[in-house]
Design an enzyme around this catalytic site. Structure first.
Site, PDB file in Angstrom:
ATOM      1  CG  HIS A 165      -2.899  16.167 -25.888  1.00  0.00           C
ATOM      2  ND1 HIS A 165      -3.435  15.106 -26.581  1.00  0.00           N
ATOM      3  CD2 HIS A 165      -3.957  16.776 -25.288  1.00  0.00           C
ATOM      4  CE1 HIS A 165      -4.740  15.089 -26.423  1.00  0.00           C
ATOM      5  NE2 HIS A 165      -5.090  16.083 -25.634  1.00  0.00           N
ATOM      6  CG  ASP A 195      -1.532  12.422 -27.512  1.00  0.00           C
ATOM      7  OD1 ASP A 195      -0.767  13.028 -26.733  1.00  0.00           O
ATOM      8  OD2 ASP A 195      -2.722  12.745 -27.676  1.00  0.00           O
ATOM      9  CB  SER A 268      -7.688  14.582 -24.055  1.00  0.00           C
ATOM     10  OG  SER A 268      -8.025  15.213 -25.256  1.00  0.00           O
TER      11      SER A 268
END
Length: 531
Positions: A165, A195, A268
């Site tokens: 993402h 992911d 992230s």
């Protein structure tokens, strides 16, 4: 025993005091207090001319006691070793002109309605974005969206791991190393289901890199999160492993590590290190009503990352094995209905037409209990296990079929790149429904499917649900179609009553019902009313 002078009158600064106040015992207590507090006897040396009672052997003993006090263990040595392998990732996505149907989700990097989009809309913060992304300049579809995330090198030649993402749809990817140098990177491959993304940094061949752990973290283990929160770069936070095997609704392969090390937007794709300096997981999501860290973050296990990046490096995508079934967990009530001793395994709600399972003879109501001899704990474990095999592999499944164990051999297909069918909650297309026949023991009013427009020809349609019934509590709603009760196909309300009475005669506490809702089917165990 502390050595001390026996005659204080010879001391230069001695002033007559009551002998009881400077008794040997009290000096010993004073020395003990100094040692117990871990305070070195600075200022009490002979040079000060005052109280050199703690000099020589006495002072040596105090210092020895100080050294025995256990000091807190820090992470500086580990951080110094692993921090150079962590990078900041910056992406630029040319913003497309928003359509009228985009509403307020034009910033989202996920497909509308997808599991990740729903998760981050619920947990990702006020703007609904995952912790790695934030919007850039906007103006009626003009400008661009910029994102900042984290990552880490896994090899000296520039291969690095981050989140899907973070880089999905990026037109430009740049990374900044711990030394402050900036490089251009290329996306090698991404895997939306886990992911995970693999990128390649150009312009170097001797990058410091981290090792993915071979072990499984234990709950309570220390963990260090290193990354680029809010674009600050090179930030280290510490915590522990709070839980494992977390399902956050991303999909059937969810198996996240939960950590309480502070993780924020921009973390992230960054690594979560163990105390051996190895990557135990890749930080991917946070639970945050406020948008900032509240001590609940989720990391992709290193074992999953290893499997995924091996395929991404080899062919740029991930292929997973597929048996072609809709599965659901075995609850205690379902286990009781099926006569199982334990609520374990994966219940087959419906085999997909022409799939490997259907061709091998697996039917609705079967429970898959093991793969190649390894027990299957639940439905998610079956999905992860099968997904870990490559298409074309032969596997052996242990199946509980109508109360009997059997072994099924099949060859795995390839998991289609399509979104699984979801239950249809809109009943507006059902057409008119007749009043139907009451089945009080379930709290449902039923009618043959053929008598209700749009319901098809198989089963019986739920035309009314008693809101106080056990069926209502388990999600039955008007328009659902009951296909089987206690393993028997039903075509009218009378057959439903007969199946329920047979279950009561067999002293069953609940009855297992297969129900179709929209485009998918599931099994529901409904407790039988007494009397």
């Amino acid at each position: 025993m502390i050595d001390r002078p026996s005659d204080f009158s010879n001391l230069p600064s001695f002033k007559p005091v009551r002998r009881s106040l400077l008794s040997v015992r009290k000096l010993a207590l004073m020395a003990s207090v100094v040692a117990g507090l871990g305070v070195a006897a600075y200022g009490l040396s002979p040079q000060s001319g005052n109280f050199d009672v703690l000099s020589s052997a006495a002072q040596a003993q105090v210092n020895n006691e100080v050294r025995k006090v256990e000091k807190p263990v820090g992470f500086a040595d580990i951080v110094e070793r692993v921090k150079p392998s962590v990078i900041s990732v910056r992406v630029k996505i040319n913003e497309k002109v928003a359509s009228k149907d985009d509403n307020n989700n034009e910033d989202s990097p996920f497909q509308p309605g997808s599991p990740m989009e729903r998760f981050f809309r619920r947990f990702g913060g006020p703007d609904g974005l995952p912790p790695g992304l934030r919007g850039g300049p906007r103006g009626g579809g003009r400008g661009a969206v910029t994102g900042q995330g984290s990552g880490f090198f896994i090899s000296a030649d520039g291969f690095a791991v981050t989140n899907n993402h973070v880089v999905d749809g990026a037109d430009k990817v740049e990374v900044t190393t711990d030394e402050g140098k900036t490089y251009t990177a290329k996306v090698i491959g991404t895997d939306p289901r886990t992911d995970v993304a693999l990128i390649k940094v150009e312009g170097g061949s001797n990058f410091p890199f981290a090792k993915l752990s071979d072990g499984k973290p234990r709950i309570g283990d220390w963990v260090l999160a290193v990354g680029n929160p809010f674009g600050l770069g090179g930030t280290v936070t510490a915590g522990i492993v709070s839980a494992s095997g977390r399902d956050i609704g991303n999909g059937p392969y969810d198996d996240f590590i939960q950590i309480d090390a502070p993780v924020n937007k921009g973390n992230s794709g960054g690594p979560a290190f163990n105390t051996e300096g190895e990557v135990m997981g890749v930080n991917t999501a946070i639970y945050s009503p406020s948008g900032g860290s509240v001590g609940i973050a989720f990391s992709i296990p290193a074992s999953t990352v290893k499997t995924v990046i091996a395929q991404l490096k080899d062919k740029g995508s991930v292929s997973r094995g597929w048996i072609g079934v809709q599965i659901q967990p075995v609850t205690p009530e379902i286990a009781d209905s099926l006569g199982l001793k334990k609520a374990e395994g994966a219940l087959v709600a419906e085999p997909q037409a022409d799939g490997p399972a259907a061709k091998a003879g697996i039917e609705s109501g079967d429970v898959i209990t093991a793969v190649n001899g390894t027990p299957v704990k639940d439905a998610r474990e079956l999905a992860r296990t099968i997904g870990g095999f490559a298409p074309g592999n032969a596997v052996k499944l242990n199946v509980m079929h109508k109360g009997q164990d059997k072994v099924v051999n099949l060859t795995l297909g390839q998991l289609p790149n399509t979104v699984e069918a979801k239950a249809d909650t809109d009943n507006s297309d059902r057409g008119s429904t007749s009043r139907g026949t009451d089945v009080p023991k379930l709290g449902l009013t039923l009618a043959p499917a053929g008598t209700v427009a749009g319901a098809g020809k198989e089963g019986v349609v739920v035309t009314e649900v008693d809101p106080k019934s056990a069926a209502a509590e388990r999600g039955f709603k008007e328009g659902d179609v009951i296909l089987e009760v206690a393993g028997k196909s039903v075509a009218n309300p009378g057959e439903v009553r007969e199946a329920i009475n047979a279950a009561r005669t067999d002293n069953k506490n609940s009855v297992l019902i297969r129900v179709r809702s929209g485009g998918s089917s599931r099994f529901v165990a409904v407790p039988l009313a007494k009397g």
